[in-house]
Write a protein that holds these residues in place. Structure first.
Motif, PDB file in Angstrom:
ATOM      1  N   LEU A  91       0.833  -1.207   0.000  1.00 56.45           N
ATOM      2  CA  LEU A  91       0.000   0.000   0.000  1.00 56.45           C
ATOM      3  C   LEU A  91       0.860   1.246   0.000  1.00 56.45           C
ATOM      4  N   PRO A  92       0.451   2.262  -0.754  1.00 58.13           N
ATOM      5  CA  PRO A  92       1.121   3.555  -0.626  1.00 58.13           C
ATOM      6  C   PRO A  92       0.753   4.163   0.727  1.00 58.13           C
ATOM      7  N   PRO A  93       1.607   5.026   1.279  1.00 55.77           N
ATOM      8  CA  PRO A  93       1.352   5.581   2.625  1.00 55.77           C
ATOM      9  C   PRO A  93      -0.001   6.268   2.777  1.00 55.77           C
ATOM     10  N   ASP A  94      -0.497   6.941   1.752  1.00 59.79           N
ATOM     11  CA  ASP A  94      -1.755   7.684   1.881  1.00 59.79           C
ATOM     12  C   ASP A  94      -2.992   6.787   1.927  1.00 59.79           C
ATOM     13  N   VAL A  95      -2.888   5.526   1.536  1.00 57.79           N
ATOM     14  CA  VAL A  95      -4.039   4.621   1.518  1.00 57.79           C
ATOM     15  C   VAL A  95      -4.246   3.946   2.869  1.00 57.79           C
ATOM     16  N   HIS A  96      -3.222   3.867   3.670  1.00 56.19           N
ATOM     17  CA  HIS A  96      -3.292   3.205   4.988  1.00 56.19           C
ATOM     18  C   HIS A  96      -4.490   3.705   5.797  1.00 56.19           C
ATOM     19  N   HIS A  97      -4.753   5.004   5.756  1.00 60.04           N
ATOM     20  CA  HIS A  97      -5.830   5.573   6.574  1.00 60.04           C
ATOM     21  C   HIS A  97      -7.219   5.243   6.030  1.00 60.04           C
ATOM     22  N   ALA A  98      -7.292   4.730   4.802  1.00 59.30           N
ATOM     23  CA  ALA A  98      -8.581   4.380   4.212  1.00 59.30           C
ATOM     24  C   ALA A  98      -9.081   3.016   4.683  1.00 59.30           C
ATOM     25  N   ILE A  99      -8.234   2.248   5.344  1.00 57.74           N
ATOM     26  CA  ILE A  99      -8.631   0.922   5.810  1.00 57.74           C
ATOM     27  C   ILE A  99      -9.364   1.045   7.144  1.00 57.74           C
ATOM     28  N   ALA A 100     -10.447   0.320   7.251  1.00 57.88           N
ATOM     29  CA  ALA A 100     -11.289   0.362   8.452  1.00 57.88           C
ATOM     30  C   ALA A 100     -10.518  -0.117   9.686  1.00 57.88           C
ATOM     31  N   ASP A 101     -10.988   0.292  10.858  1.00 56.89           N
ATOM     32  CA  ASP A 101     -10.401  -0.148  12.129  1.00 56.89           C
ATOM     33  C   ASP A 101     -10.976  -1.469  12.605  1.00 56.89           C
ATOM     34  N   THR A 102     -12.156  -1.830  12.074  1.00 56.10           N
ATOM     35  CA  THR A 102     -12.805  -3.087  12.430  1.00 56.10           C
ATOM     36  C   THR A 102     -13.244  -3.796  11.156  1.00 56.10           C
ATOM     37  N   GLU A 103     -13.358  -5.107  11.240  1.00 51.24           N
ATOM     38  CA  GLU A 103     -13.796  -5.895  10.090  1.00 51.24           C
ATOM     39  C   GLU A 103     -15.240  -5.528   9.775  1.00 51.24           C
ATOM     40  N   GLN A 104     -15.474  -5.030   8.580  1.00 52.41           N
ATOM     41  CA  GLN A 104     -16.762  -4.456   8.216  1.00 52.41           C
ATOM     42  C   GLN A 104     -17.878  -5.472   7.997  1.00 52.41           C
ATOM     43  N   ASP A 105     -17.544  -6.707   7.642  1.00 58.01           N
ATOM     44  CA  ASP A 105     -18.608  -7.676   7.363  1.00 58.01           C
ATOM     45  C   ASP A 105     -18.765  -8.719   8.470  1.00 58.01           C
ATOM     46  N   ALA A 106     -18.175  -8.470   9.630  1.00 54.50           N
ATOM     47  CA  ALA A 106     -18.320  -9.388  10.762  1.00 54.50           C
ATOM     48  C   ALA A 106     -19.275  -8.772  11.774  1.00 54.50           C
ATOM     49  N   GLU A 107     -20.155  -9.603  12.322  1.00 57.12           N
ATOM     50  CA  GLU A 107     -21.125  -9.094  13.293  1.00 57.12           C
ATOM     51  C   GLU A 107     -20.469  -8.529  14.538  1.00 57.12           C
ATOM     52  N   ASP A 108     -19.322  -9.123  14.927  1.00 61.33           N
ATOM     53  CA  ASP A 108     -18.664  -8.656  16.145  1.00 61.33           C
ATOM     54  C   ASP A 108     -17.678  -7.510  15.891  1.00 61.33           C
ATOM     55  N   HIS A 109     -17.570  -7.054  14.630  1.00 60.28           N
ATOM     56  CA  HIS A 109     -16.659  -5.970  14.254  1.00 60.28           C
ATOM     57  C   HIS A 109     -15.262  -6.184  14.851  1.00 60.28           C
ATOM     58  N   THR A 110     -14.687  -7.310  14.512  1.00 65.92           N
ATOM     59  CA  THR A 110     -13.357  -7.694  14.956  1.00 65.92           C
ATOM     60  C   THR A 110     -12.348  -6.612  14.571  1.00 65.92           C
ATOM     61  N   ARG A 111     -11.339  -6.403  15.437  1.00 67.93           N
ATOM     62  CA  ARG A 111     -10.348  -5.343  15.212  1.00 67.93           C
ATOM     63  C   ARG A 111      -9.411  -5.650  14.040  1.00 67.93           C
ATOM     64  N   ILE A 112      -9.067  -4.600  13.307  1.00 69.34           N
ATOM     65  CA  ILE A 112      -8.032  -4.643  12.282  1.00 69.34           C
ATOM     66  C   ILE A 112      -6.792  -4.028  12.929  1.00 69.34           C
ATOM     67  N   VAL A 113      -5.674  -4.726  12.861  1.00 72.22           N
ATOM     68  CA  VAL A 113      -4.447  -4.226  13.490  1.00 72.22           C
ATOM     69  C   VAL A 113      -3.318  -4.180  12.462  1.00 72.22           C
ATOM     70  N   TRP A 114      -2.376  -3.290  12.694  1.00 67.79           N
ATOM     71  CA  TRP A 114      -1.147  -3.203  11.907  1.00 67.79           C
ATOM     72  C   TRP A 114      -0.016  -3.669  12.806  1.00 67.79           C
ATOM     73  N   THR A 115       0.704  -4.683  12.360  1.00 68.13           N
ATOM     74  CA  THR A 115       1.751  -5.307  13.166  1.00 68.13           C
ATOM     75  C   THR A 115       3.054  -5.286  12.383  1.00 68.13           C
ATOM     76  N   GLU A 116       4.163  -5.048  13.072  1.00 71.98           N
ATOM     77  CA  GLU A 116       5.462  -5.099  12.403  1.00 71.98           C
ATOM     78  C   GLU A 116       5.632  -6.466  11.751  1.00 71.98           C
ATOM     79  N   LEU A 117       6.136  -6.472  10.540  1.00 72.58           N
ATOM     80  CA  LEU A 117       6.279  -7.704   9.768  1.00 72.58           C
ATOM     81  C   LEU A 117       7.086  -8.748  10.526  1.00 72.58           C
ATOM     82  N   ASP A 118       8.180  -8.353  11.159  1.00 73.35           N
ATOM     83  CA  ASP A 118       9.005  -9.308  11.908  1.00 73.35           C
ATOM     84  C   ASP A 118       8.227  -9.918  13.073  1.00 73.35           C
ATOM     85  N   ARG A 119       7.402  -9.129  13.735  1.00 74.35           N
ATOM     86  CA  ARG A 119       6.595  -9.624  14.861  1.00 74.35           C
ATOM     87  C   ARG A 119       5.456 -10.523  14.362  1.00 74.35           C
TER      88      ARG A 119
END
Length: 171
Positions: free
Chosen positions: A101-129
């Protein structure tokens, strides 16, 4: 024209990268956390790229048509496991793509999973971790082959070790 359902359900998913961080769906389960690559099943008659675009839009609100470069198929992983509470085999063929992703698109991604009833969290994790997390599908070891550098010629898709009851435990 009739469309037949494949013998093995196909799941299109993506390792989504921004710099050295990876986008994951984080589920807290009684037996521990599970992190999933965004994606889902390919519908009968649907092309894999269209299925991946649909799933990333449904889950993350990400519109692949707005990006300057699209996902590249990197790995294929077969899965045959048993799920808790079922004796029937659970089968999937994961087609795992990499998307930078280009840097400006990162903010367009939702914070929670949009099609899950429980709105599960979307997280950004360091690749090595991320490589050490309980990932679905089980791509942890393969993540170490990613350089995170854009514009490189992508290697041919690689068949990863299969996901089995011996190598993966549902949470």
């Amino acid at each position: 024209m009739s469309h037949t359902v494949p013998a093995v359900p196909i799941r299109a998913c993506a390792v989504i990268l921004r710099d050295r961080h990876m986008c994951l769906i984080h589920r807290e389960r009684p037996d521990g956390d599970q992190y999933s690559l965004p994606g889902g099943l390919v519908h009968p008659g649907e092309e894999v790229p269209a299925a991946l675009a649909r799933e990333l839009s449904e889950e993350l609100g990400l519109n692949l048509a707005e990006l300057s470069s699209g996902p590249e198929l990197r790995w294929v992983q077969d899965q045959i496991t048993t799920r808790p509470g079922s004796k029937a085999p659970f089968r999937r063929l994961h087609l795992i793509h990499v998307l930078h992703l280009p840097p400006d698109v990162h903010h367009a991604i939702a914070d929670t999973e949009q099609d899950a009833e429980d709105h599960t969290r979307i997280v950004w994790t360091e690749l090595d971790r991320a490589s050490a997390l309980h990932l679905y599908p089980a791509v942890g070891e393969a993540l170490s082959t990613l350089t995170g550098v854009r514009g490189q010629t992508s290697p041919a898709p690689v068949l990863l070790q299969p996901v089995t009851d011996r190598t993966f435990r549902w949470r």
